[in-house]
Write an enzyme that holds these catalytic residues in place. Structure first.
Site, short mmCIF file in Angstrom:
data_model
loop_
_atom_site.label_atom_id
_atom_site.label_comp_id
_atom_site.label_asym_id
_atom_site.label_seq_id
_atom_site.Cartn_x
_atom_site.Cartn_y
_atom_site.Cartn_z
N GLY A 116 -0.78 0.41 -17.77
CA GLY A 116 -0.13 -0.89 -17.71
C GLY A 116 -0.73 -1.85 -18.73
N GLY A 118 -3.35 -3.91 -18.92
CA GLY A 118 -4.79 -3.85 -19.20
C GLY A 118 -5.13 -2.62 -20.03
N ASP A 141 5.55 -1.91 -10.78
CA ASP A 141 6.01 -3.31 -10.73
C ASP A 141 7.19 -3.57 -11.68
OD1 ASP A 141 3.77 -3.55 -9.14
OD2 ASP A 141 2.53 -4.46 -10.69
N GLY A 184 4.14 -5.66 -6.44
CA GLY A 184 4.89 -6.23 -7.56
C GLY A 184 4.12 -7.30 -8.32
N GLU A 236 4.28 -9.63 -2.79
CA GLU A 236 2.90 -10.05 -2.50
C GLU A 236 2.51 -11.33 -3.24
OE1 GLU A 236 0.53 -6.74 -3.80
OE2 GLU A 236 1.21 -6.90 -5.88
N ILE A 287 1.35 2.87 0.37
CA ILE A 287 2.41 3.84 0.68
C ILE A 287 3.46 3.80 -0.43
CG2 ILE A 287 4.40 4.16 2.25
CD1 ILE A 287 2.49 3.37 4.54
#
Ligand code: F6P
Length: 367
Positions: A116, A118, A141, A184, A236, A287
């Site tokens: 991703g 980073g 995400d 996300g 979140e 999950i």
């Protein structure tokens, strides 16, 4: 001509499809060029410790459908700012030269990095140091710029949608309100698509700050229609109007140390004061990243893997494979990281077609 040695690593949080990319990359490279492949373990940490395993047809057989990564992963190890213990103290150092030396010693010609933002930032930095890098974007995400869809996202959408189905039956039985927290980070893609697919009544995403009054209105509107239960899906990183995101924990050494978590429980607690219904909350957590890769993601991942092999053969280094207008393409890592494509992260357009579709279905965003 000498054999080309290709090293692969997977960094950051895992995503279904990583194994399928490794599977396809290995096969496409082996089939089309004289090469040897190795995989560094635990992302950049393996590169620093020179800890790797051979990637052969045999060692990668049977992994196409499997989630996770046979190479393991870490979201902590930034070699340009690496935590080391010196005289009982933790100090941060740039150890990237050691990684470059390790690659030289092993005769590595190309480094393929699956990760991703980073992980890809470090990939860009290794490219700047003269390493032949090919990047492959991954995240459940779906918030990475310069590519229309990352693998892992569809698998996660399917898992969430399936679980929303399960939560529907129990929520309806008890005439409750269920608040479901999904991953996300600060992008609402997962909540939006799984919420539509899983028939959510309310979807709360970071791109559209919400007000609880609107959520309450929706709960009573459903009651009036004889629907005495409500399913709320919340990202979140969603934010209440005038409020701030709920941080679950900080992970030291991670390039982005914030881990969101706890918003569903908070909303449940706040809503309990505003409605007569019993409220429950449920955070689907990891999950969403586990289990087998969806069929769509398997196909998308092998396309990414083969496209990366094509870039290696064409010696087009310093690039990231991307998916644009239905076909595989590539874009420079410099552009990806500097945000030339469309800013630093790809977010849901609050006025876009998908939000409008959801609103036409009667879904409330709390705005
Ligand atoms: O970026 C992928 C992701 O799964 C996010 O959706 C989530 O916030 C985060 O990673 C969780 O990270 P960790 O695996 O460190 O708990």
């Amino acid at each position: 001509m000498a054999k080309t040695k290709i090293a692969v690593l997977t960094g950051g949080g895992d995503a279904p499809g990583l194994n399928a990319v490794i599977y396809a990359l290995t096969r496409s490279c082996k089939r089309n060029m004289d090469c040897e492949l190795i995989g560094y373990k635990f992302g950049y940490r393996g590169l620093y410790h020179n800890d790797f395993m051979p990637l052969t047809m045999e060692s990668t057989t049977g992994i196409l459908h499997k989630g996770g990564t046979i190479l393991y992963s870490s979201n902590k190890d930034n070699l340009f700012n690496y935590a080391l213990e010196e005289n009982g103290q933790i100090v941060k150092k740039d150890v990237s030269d050691i990684a470059v030396e390790n690659m030289k010693k092993e005769g590595v010609d190309v480094l393929v990095v699956l990760g991703g933002d980073g992980t890809l930032t470090s990939a860009r930095d290794f490219a700047r140091k003269g390493v032949n890098v090919v990047g492959i974007p991954k995240t459940i995400d779906n918030d990475l710029v310069c590519t229309e869809q990352t693998f892992g996202f569809d698998s996660a959408v399917n898992i969430v949608a399936e679980n929303l189905g399960r939560l529907h039956t129990t929520t309806e039985s008890h005439h409750r309100v269920m608040v479901v927290e999904v991953m996300g980070r600060s992008a609402g893609w997962l909540a939006l698509q799984s919420g539509i697919a899983g028939s959510a009544d309310v979807i709360l995403i970071p791109e559209i700050p919400y007000s609880l009054d609107k959520v309450v209105e929706k709960i009573y509107e459903r009651d009036a229609r004889g629907k005495y239960f409500t399913i709320i899906v919340v990202t979140e990183g969603a934010i209440e109007k005038g409020g701030a995101a709920v941080v679950g924990k900080m992970v030291a050494d991670s390039p982005d140390p914030v881990r969101f978590g706890g918003i569903a429980a908070k909303i449940a607690m706040d809503l309990e004061k505003l409605v007569v219904h019993e409220i429950r909350s449920c955070a689907l957590g990891h999950i969403q990243r586990g289990g087998d890769t969806s069929a769509f993601d398997r196909v998308l991942s092998v396309r990414y893997g083969v496209a990366a092999a094509d870039l290696i053969r064409a010696k087009k280094f310093g690039n990231m494979v991307c998916f644009r207008e239905g076909r595989m393409d590539y874009v420079s890592l410099e552009d990806v990281i500097s945000g030339v494509c469309a800013g630093k992260s790809k977010n849901v357009d609050p006025h876009g077609e998908l939000v409008r579709v959801a609103k036409d279905l009667g879904i409330t965003f709390g705005d």
